[in-house]
Design a protein around this motif. Structure first.
Motif, PDB file in Angstrom:
ATOM      1  N   UNK A   1      50.715  49.757  43.534  1.00 10.58           N
ATOM      2  CA  UNK A   1      49.534  50.095  42.725  1.00 10.58           C
ATOM      3  C   UNK A   1      48.345  50.288  43.678  1.00 10.58           C
ATOM      4  N   UNK A   2      47.722  51.476  43.678  1.00  9.88           N
ATOM      5  CA  UNK A   2      46.621  51.719  44.619  1.00  9.88           C
ATOM      6  C   UNK A   2      45.345  50.983  44.196  1.00  9.88           C
ATOM      7  N   UNK A   3      44.548  50.624  45.210  1.00  6.87           N
ATOM      8  CA  UNK A   3      43.180  50.119  44.983  1.00  6.87           C
ATOM      9  C   UNK A   3      43.086  48.870  44.111  1.00  6.87           C
ATOM     10  N   UNK A   4      44.141  48.082  44.062  1.00 10.89           N
ATOM     11  CA  UNK A   4      44.021  46.835  43.306  1.00 10.89           C
ATOM     12  C   UNK A   4      43.413  45.769  44.211  1.00 10.89           C
ATOM     13  N   UNK A   5      42.706  44.826  43.633  1.00 14.51           N
ATOM     14  CA  UNK A   5      42.121  43.761  44.454  1.00 14.51           C
ATOM     15  C   UNK A   5      43.208  43.006  45.222  1.00 14.51           C
ATOM     16  N   UNK A   6      42.826  42.457  46.362  1.00 19.91           N
ATOM     17  CA  UNK A   6      43.780  41.670  47.163  1.00 19.91           C
ATOM     18  C   UNK A   6      43.366  40.204  47.243  1.00 19.91           C
ATOM     19  N   UNK A   7      42.181  39.869  46.701  1.00 18.25           N
ATOM     20  CA  UNK A   7      41.748  38.463  46.716  1.00 18.25           C
ATOM     21  C   UNK A   7      41.488  38.002  45.281  1.00 18.25           C
ATOM     22  N   UNK A   8      41.547  36.696  45.079  1.00 24.81           N
ATOM     23  CA  UNK A   8      41.318  36.148  43.738  1.00 24.81           C
ATOM     24  C   UNK A   8      39.895  36.432  43.237  1.00 24.81           C
ATOM     25  N   UNK A   9      38.842  36.212  44.049  1.00 26.13           N
ATOM     26  CA  UNK A   9      37.492  36.513  43.538  1.00 26.13           C
ATOM     27  C   UNK A   9      37.347  37.975  43.111  1.00 26.13           C
ATOM     28  N   UNK A  10      37.958  38.894  43.863  1.00 24.07           N
ATOM     29  CA  UNK A  10      37.859  40.318  43.498  1.00 24.07           C
ATOM     30  C   UNK A  10      38.608  40.611  42.198  1.00 24.07           C
ATOM     31  N   UNK A  11      39.758  39.978  42.017  1.00 23.41           N
ATOM     32  CA  UNK A  11      40.505  40.138  40.756  1.00 23.41           C
ATOM     33  C   UNK A  11      39.671  39.642  39.580  1.00 23.41           C
ATOM     34  N   UNK A  12      39.091  38.442  39.740  1.00 23.09           N
ATOM     35  CA  UNK A  12      38.325  37.862  38.632  1.00 23.09           C
ATOM     36  C   UNK A  12      37.105  38.724  38.312  1.00 23.09           C
ATOM     37  N   UNK A  13      36.472  39.282  39.354  1.00 24.71           N
ATOM     38  CA  UNK A  13      35.325  40.173  39.140  1.00 24.71           C
ATOM     39  C   UNK A  13      35.764  41.427  38.377  1.00 24.71           C
ATOM     40  N   UNK A  14      36.925  41.979  38.738  1.00 31.94           N
ATOM     41  CA  UNK A  14      37.442  43.167  38.049  1.00 31.94           C
ATOM     42  C   UNK A  14      37.705  42.857  36.575  1.00 31.94           C
ATOM     43  N   UNK A  15      38.362  41.723  36.321  1.00 32.39           N
ATOM     44  CA  UNK A  15      38.681  41.358  34.934  1.00 32.39           C
ATOM     45  C   UNK A  15      37.409  41.090  34.130  1.00 32.39           C
ATOM     46  N   UNK A  16      36.419  40.466  34.766  1.00 29.77           N
ATOM     47  CA  UNK A  16      35.133  40.233  34.084  1.00 29.77           C
ATOM     48  C   UNK A  16      34.488  41.570  33.694  1.00 29.77           C
ATOM     49  N   UNK A  17      34.527  42.528  34.619  1.00 25.23           N
ATOM     50  CA  UNK A  17      33.860  43.812  34.345  1.00 25.23           C
ATOM     51  C   UNK A  17      34.607  44.570  33.248  1.00 25.23           C
ATOM     52  N   UNK A  18      35.940  44.470  33.257  1.00 23.10           N
ATOM     53  CA  UNK A  18      36.724  45.106  32.189  1.00 23.10           C
ATOM     54  C   UNK A  18      36.473  44.432  30.858  1.00 23.10           C
TER      55      UNK A  18
END
Length: 432
Positions: A1-18
């Motif tokens: 999967x391209x351009x997915x976060x690689x760290x937990x803080x980045x994942x959580x930020x992505x999910x928050x924005x979604x």
């Protein structure tokens, strides 16, 4: 999967924005669809715990006793105070960032066009992580209600409802009967349902009957007795005597402990637990923010009480602590809570209120909160014996309480998970 976060803080930020874009669609069809694509299934007994108050304590006691008994335990518990990782525990340890990143990636890989809220996405990811971890038993805490909670896409072998009280009325209804029905939504045909609320709503009892669950009620199918030194549990086919009181303090903890022991009685063929392991587990259980008394003086108590039922329990527990000259309260609460109902049991106990906003758009306004509390000023209170002061943050309110409290005084932090989390974060940073 391209351009997915690689760290937990980045994942959580992505999910928050979604999450901001995902409106809450109250069905479980989307979560169920992604669960099936994930092939999420547990190959071990699953214990699910719902309830207005006492869910976290019951989960923590189950985990402690099962760990003492030598089982590999997976636990999903929420919300977290300082680190998201607190929500997922494998064998008593918080899940690593790497394990969570992998689980988020697994959900994203199969989600396709299905939109999930932050809570639904993270719930699926953590349940997937636990299911993949080769545990002997999974303990899943329900977030809100039960019937429509994302956890409820899993069928529990034992479903516990701890207490039913008025909270989250926007989603769950405004009576105990309506809320009881929502919580009973985790019951399953042919499986055990346990309710440790001494006055189980008729709607919960009826729903258990309607779906064909085997309902255990406190006072009918299981109970407890205690004296000053120890307590005992009695179930349908098992007695446990001379038990130590749970390390979690408070009058309501025997109800929670009894529900946990009832669940273990139901599962005693798959997960036998000896008397010594039960005693040790209850004696060692820890859960932050539930009548948590910090070491040292002045006495400091952290409690996430944020509804009238929990606040009344907190007041009762504080009343049992013995004499303190003054009590300072660090208090912040959400505006959609029954604020007057939360304050009422505490008004006789608190001398100095340090009120704070919370880092949430739902935070109650501190000026209005201070105004409500000023109206409680006892008639004839001497200058210096009662005060209400507003601060900019939980950390500031707490720092002020600490600066004013003498060693024979007491500081109580309550009103929300955010209030307690803010104080925990401030204490942590002051230690470094």
């Amino acid at each position: 999967m391209p351009n997915l976060p690689t760290t937990l803080p980045d994942w959580l930020a992505l999910l928050e924005s979604r999450h901001a874009e995902t409106h809450i669609d109250m069905g479980l069809d989307r979560v169920r669809a992604v669960k099936e694509r994930l092939q999420l299934a547990f190959s071990c007994p699953v214990i699910m715990v719902a309830g207005t108050n006492g869910k976290g304590s019951t989960c923590a006691m189950l985990e402690a006793v099962l760990l003492q008994s030598g089982y590999r335990v997976g636990l999903y518990i929420k919300p977290h105070f300082l680190d998201f990782n607190e929500r997922a525990r494998i064998n008593g340890e918080m899940a690593s960032d790497a394990a969570l990143v992998a689980a988020f990636g697994a959900v994203e890989a199969v989600r396709g066009e299905v939109s999930l809220t932050y809570f639904e996405f993270t719930t699926l990811a953590i349940m997937h992580l636990i299911a993949q971890a080769g545990v002997d038993v999974a303990i899943l805490e329900v977030g809100l209600g039960g019937r429509l909670d994302a956890v409820n896409v899993v069928d529990a072998d034992v479903a516990i409802v701890t207490s039913v009280d008025i909270d989250h009325t926007d989603y769950l209804g405004d009576t105990r009967e309506k809320i009881g029905f929502e919580k009973a939504g985790i019951f399953r045909a042919g499986k055990t349902a346990i309710c440790s609320d001494p006055v189980a709503p008729a709607s919960l009892v009826k729903h258990a009957d309607d779906v064909g669950a085997d309902l255990w009620l406190i006072g009918r199918d299981f109970n407890y007795q205690g004296d000053q030194q120890q307590w005992s549990y009695g179930g349908r086919g098992q007695r446990r005597n001379s038990l130590a009181y749970p390390a979690l303090r408070g009058a309501n903890q025997l109800l929670n402990a009894s529900a946990a022991l009832a669940a273990l009685e139901v599962l005693r063929m798959q997960l036998p637990c000896g008397a010594q392991e039960v005693r040790a587990g209850l004696a060692m259980v820890e859960l932050p923010g539930r009548f948590q008394v910090l070491p040292g003086r002045p006495t400091q108590v952290l409690d996430v009480a944020h509804n009238p039922h929990a606040s009344a329990t907190l007041a009762q527990n504080l009343g049992n602590m013995g004499f303190h000259r003054f009590t300072y309260a660090v208090f912040g609460i959400m505006e959609d809570k029954d604020i007057e109902g939360v304050i009422a049991p505490m008004r006789e106990l608190v001398d100095h209120w340090c009120v704070t906003p919370l880092p949430s758009p739902r935070s109650a306004d501190t000026a209005q909160l201070a105004q409500k509390l000023e109206q409680l000023r006892p008639a004839g209170a001497k200058e210096g014996d009662f005060s209400v002061t507003a601060f900019a943050s939980p950390a500031d309110a707490y720092a002020n309480a600490v600066s004013r409290a003498g060693e024979n005084d007491r500081i109580v932090v309550f009103g929300s998970f955010y209030t307690v989390a803010g104080v925990m974060a401030a204490r942590k940073s002051s230690l470094h």
